[in-house]
Design a protein around this motif. Structure first.
Motif, mmCIF file in Angstrom:
data_model
loop_
_atom_site.group_PDB
_atom_site.id
_atom_site.type_symbol
_atom_site.label_atom_id
_atom_site.label_comp_id
_atom_site.label_asym_id
_atom_site.label_seq_id
_atom_site.Cartn_x
_atom_site.Cartn_y
_atom_site.Cartn_z
ATOM 1 N N ASP A 153 -5.190 -3.026 -4.677
ATOM 2 C CA ASP A 153 -4.569 -4.320 -4.390
ATOM 3 C C ASP A 153 -3.790 -4.269 -3.088
ATOM 4 O O ASP A 153 -3.873 -5.190 -2.269
ATOM 5 N N ALA A 154 -3.041 -3.176 -2.862
ATOM 6 C CA ALA A 154 -2.287 -3.063 -1.619
ATOM 7 C C ALA A 154 -3.217 -2.922 -0.425
ATOM 8 O O ALA A 154 -2.977 -3.508 0.637
ATOM 9 N N ALA A 155 -4.281 -2.158 -0.567
ATOM 10 C CA ALA A 155 -5.216 -1.989 0.549
ATOM 11 C C ALA A 155 -5.904 -3.291 0.893
ATOM 12 O O ALA A 155 -6.143 -3.603 2.070
ATOM 13 N N SER A 156 -6.240 -4.107 -0.126
ATOM 14 C CA SER A 156 -6.887 -5.399 0.138
ATOM 15 C C SER A 156 -5.940 -6.340 0.859
ATOM 16 O O SER A 156 -6.345 -7.117 1.720
ATOM 17 N N ALA A 157 -4.602 -6.236 0.504
ATOM 18 C CA ALA A 157 -3.646 -7.094 1.184
ATOM 19 C C ALA A 157 -3.436 -6.667 2.621
ATOM 20 O O ALA A 157 -3.253 -7.506 3.510
ATOM 21 N N VAL A 158 -3.493 -5.370 2.864
ATOM 22 C CA VAL A 158 -3.310 -4.886 4.238
ATOM 23 C C VAL A 158 -4.508 -5.215 5.107
ATOM 24 O O VAL A 158 -4.387 -5.654 6.255
ATOM 25 N N ASP A 159 -5.698 -4.992 4.593
ATOM 26 C CA ASP A 159 -6.923 -5.202 5.384
ATOM 27 C C ASP A 159 -7.945 -5.934 4.516
ATOM 28 O O ASP A 159 -8.774 -5.305 3.848
#
Length: 359
Positions: free
Chosen positions: A324-330
């Motif tokens: 979830d954090a990676a999708s929000a970052v990129d």
């Protein structure tokens, strides 16, 4: 004051006191024995209380006749004969008017009073006794020769004591220097040691002596210092490594928070699902940054980081948060989390999340 100097002064003081006590005791003993001999000589002088005038009197000392004086009960002088020295000179002591013997004496060995008197530049030993009629017999012998012998004895004692003190001082100086040689060697080795943390140590030749115990204590202190220096060096190295890694570790949560904030600005506040996702992600990544900051503070104090708390962790939940954090970052980066059964392990959730973020 140096230890060697204090030891030498203490040794000299002990010698002076010992010689002084021995000398005084010897002098007093010889003086008492000399006076006892003279007193015995006075007792040996056989003289009737009413000796006829002109009778020859002789003392136990060759060439010397004693002084003799007979007094009545009321103290009047009945008869007085001056002492004669070896050179023929006649001398007499200056006697007190009243002499009180301790008791009545009818023989030479009876109670008598003994005293010392001077007269005609001569010192006398005086014996006074009284008979049953109250008549007092006073006999005196010159003791200049005995006093000269005592003075010579005192001079000899002082001379011998001075020579003995000189010899003892020299020997004491040598012995103290020899005895403190291990201490001097230990001092030189201690001064020659390298900087703190080096492997150099002092030599302990005789560990059971005081110097050996001191050397052992110094080596133990050096070992503890080296261990502390090694621990400090390791802590500093860990701090440098953490500071180097902190920027890398903080980049992911900072980027995730920034991405969630951008998602909020792009209208996530109007979409409840996106708003919940953004707020949850910000709280989660903020907690991660707080933990990293706590570890950094612990290392900055040269302490070991707090021990990793082992607990039951669901790997599926950690993986979901990381995706979830990676999708929000990129958002353009395709990341897919396949549904899986919960995988519970014993570990640290923060460290596992850091591991997933670094993949």
């Amino acid at each position: 004051m140096r230890l060697s100097t204090r030891l030498q002064l203490a040794t000299i003081a002990v010698i002076v006191v010992t010689l002084g006590i021995a000398g005084v005791a010897t002098y007093l003993t010889v003086r008492a024995a000399t006076f006892a001999d003279v007193d015995q000589s006075l007792r040996e002088v056989a003289l009737p209380l009413r000796e006829r005038e002109g009778a020859e009197l002789r003392a136990p000392m060759p060439g010397v006749t004693p002084f003799v004086q007979v007094r009545s009960a009321d103290g009047a002088v009945i008869r007085s004969v001056s002492a004669r020295l070896t050179d023929g000179q006649q001398v007499a002591p200056d006697l007190p008017v009243l002499i009180s013997p301790p008791g009545v004496s009818e023989s030479a060995d009876g109670p008598a009073a003994f005293l010392t008197a001077t007269g005609d530049e001569t010192t006398f030993r005086v014996k006074a006794s009284v008979n049953s009629a109250g008549e007092q017999l006073i006999i005196a012998l010159p003791i200049d020769a005995e006093l000269a012998n005592l003075r010579q004895l005192a001079l000899i004692e002082v001379t011998v004591a001075a020579v003995a003190l000189l010899v003892a001082s020299v020997l004491g100086f040598v012995l103290v220097r020899v005895g403190l040689r291990p201490m001097t060697r230990l001092t030189a080795q201690t001064r020659a040691l390298g900087p703190a943390g080096s492997s150099a140590r002092v030599d302990v030749v005789q560990p059971r002596t005081e110097v050996g115990e001191l050397g052992t204590a110094i080596n133990a202190m050096l070992d503890e210092t080296s261990a502390a220096m090694a621990q400090r060096t390791a802590a500093e190295a860990g701090l440098r490594r953490f500071v180097a890694d902190a920027s890398h570790e903080l980049r992911t949560p900072i980027a995730a928070v920034s991405a969630y904030a951008e998602l909020f600005e792009l209208g996530a506040n109007q979409r409840p699902d996106d708003l919940q996702r953004a707020m949850t992600g910000i709280v989660r990544e903020t907690g991660r940054m707080r933990g990293l900051a706590a570890d950094l503070l612990a290392l900055a104090r040269l302490d070991d980081p707090q021990g990793v708390a082992q607990q039951r962790v669901d790997l599926a939940a950690i993986a979901s948060d990381a995706v979830d954090a990676a999708s929000a970052v990129d958002p353009a980066r395709p990341i897919e989390l396949r549904e899986a059964d919960p995988a519970v392990v014993q570990g640290d959730a923060t460290s596992l999340r850091q591991l997933l973020d670094n993949l």
